[in-house]
Design a protein around this motif. Structure first.
Motif: not given
Length: 333
Positions: A194-209
């Protein structure tokens, strides 16, 4: 308006727009699909420009420059003042002699009513968000602002994804109890934690959509027996039934046989836990309500609402319905 009026039907959601040109006899003579309708993000006129692209193609296919009546069921037309503003914007485009704008939930309601039924019932839509409307033949309606938490809303696909992330994050850092969502959500994106997912969402590595992709993961985790995931699905069912029951009560329909139409991607998927709980709760709180899942395209509802406004005869309604349903019902018990 009167009998014999052609209709431009528009169903515009956040992600896509469907347009149909319906001739006075009920034949669908033009159709097109376009992008999403998001005036809160881009402004009213740019949002209507997106509609215009699809409308222009549909009118060209129909060999027409305009129609008698425009029936537009639009996402983000959540308040009457927004409906009026959007109606003015559509009138400026000159697509029809008259214009009427509804919230897009009314399209699902009208599409789901039986072919020979008067426009009377309640619809709950659970897709990216959640909303509910009701209508009576005399024009009375019941509705909710449905603009998020500030209007008391909970759930929908976006809300469920956020709740799943919240519980999974707390499970990982120790603030919350255990849940299989902790592993399932990051695994969906090929991430280890989850830490990795939180980081990816926060930094925009995974698009919000892409957060909406987590909603099916939540339902799969619930189906596998996870208590936290199951509690979120149960709460979604509770919200659906609460909205439907309030709408039925406002329209004095609680003690009458009344269809309750269930639409949107989440309800149309008929996840067993969600579907069964919605039906059980409705049977308890509104025993005369008849729940049906609507699978017809909402643009059908926009067209039927336009034909209602035009005073079209039943055979005209039946012809446009047959076009979209192929002569078979587009709703299930």
């Amino acid at each position: 308006m009167g009998v014999g009026t052609s209709v431009l039907a528009i169903d515009a959601g956040n992600s896509k727009t469907d347009v149909a040109v319906v001739a006075a006899d009920g034949q669908v003579v033009g159709a097109a699909r376009g992008g999403g309708f998001q005036p809160p993000q881009v402004g009213v006129e740019p949002a209507v420009d997106v509609l215009a692209e699809a409308v222009t193609r549909a009118l060209a296919q129909a060999g027409a420059d305009s129609v008698g009546h425009v029936s537009a069921c639009l996402a983000n037309a959540d308040l009457p003042v927004e409906e009026r503003e959007l109606a003015r914007a559509l009138r400026r485009r000159g697509w029809g002699t008259s214009v009427r704008v509804h919230n897009d939930t009314f399209a699902v309601l009208r599409a789901g009513l039986l072919e020979d039924a008067e426009p009377r019932g309640v619809a709950v839509v659970c897709g990216a968000g959640v909303n509910c409307v009701g209508m009576l033949p005399d024009g009375r309606t019941a509705r909710f602002p449905a603009i998020g938490r500030i209007s008391g809303d909970w759930g929908g696909g976006g809300g469920l994804a956020e709740e799943a992330l919240w519980h999974a994050a707390r499970a990982e850092d120790g603030r919350g109890g255990p849940t299989a969502l902790r592993e399932a959500l990051p695994a969906h994106f090929g991430l280890p934690s989850m830490y990795a997912l939180i980081e990816a969402l926060h930094l925009g590595h995974i698009a919000p959509a892409r957060r909406h992709e987590l909603t099916p993961v939540l339902f799969a985790t619930a189906a596998a027996g996870d208590a936290v995931a199951r509690s979120l699905v149960d709460r979604m069912a509770d919200e659906v039934v609460a909205m439907a029951t309030v709408a039925l009560t406002r329209l004095d329909l609680l003690d009458e046989e009344t269809p309750v139409l269930l639409g949107g991607s989440i309800l149309a998927a008929r996840h067993p836990q969600l579907d069964n709980r919605v039906r059980a709760l409705l049977a308890d709180r509104a025993p005369k309500a008849t729940p049906r899942v609507v699978t017809a395209r909402p643009v059908l509802g926009a067209a039927l609402l336009g034909l209602d406004d035009a005073g079209a005869p039943p055979e005209t309604h039946a012809r446009v319905r047959s076009h979209y349903e192929g002569g078979t019902p587009a709703h299930r018990g």
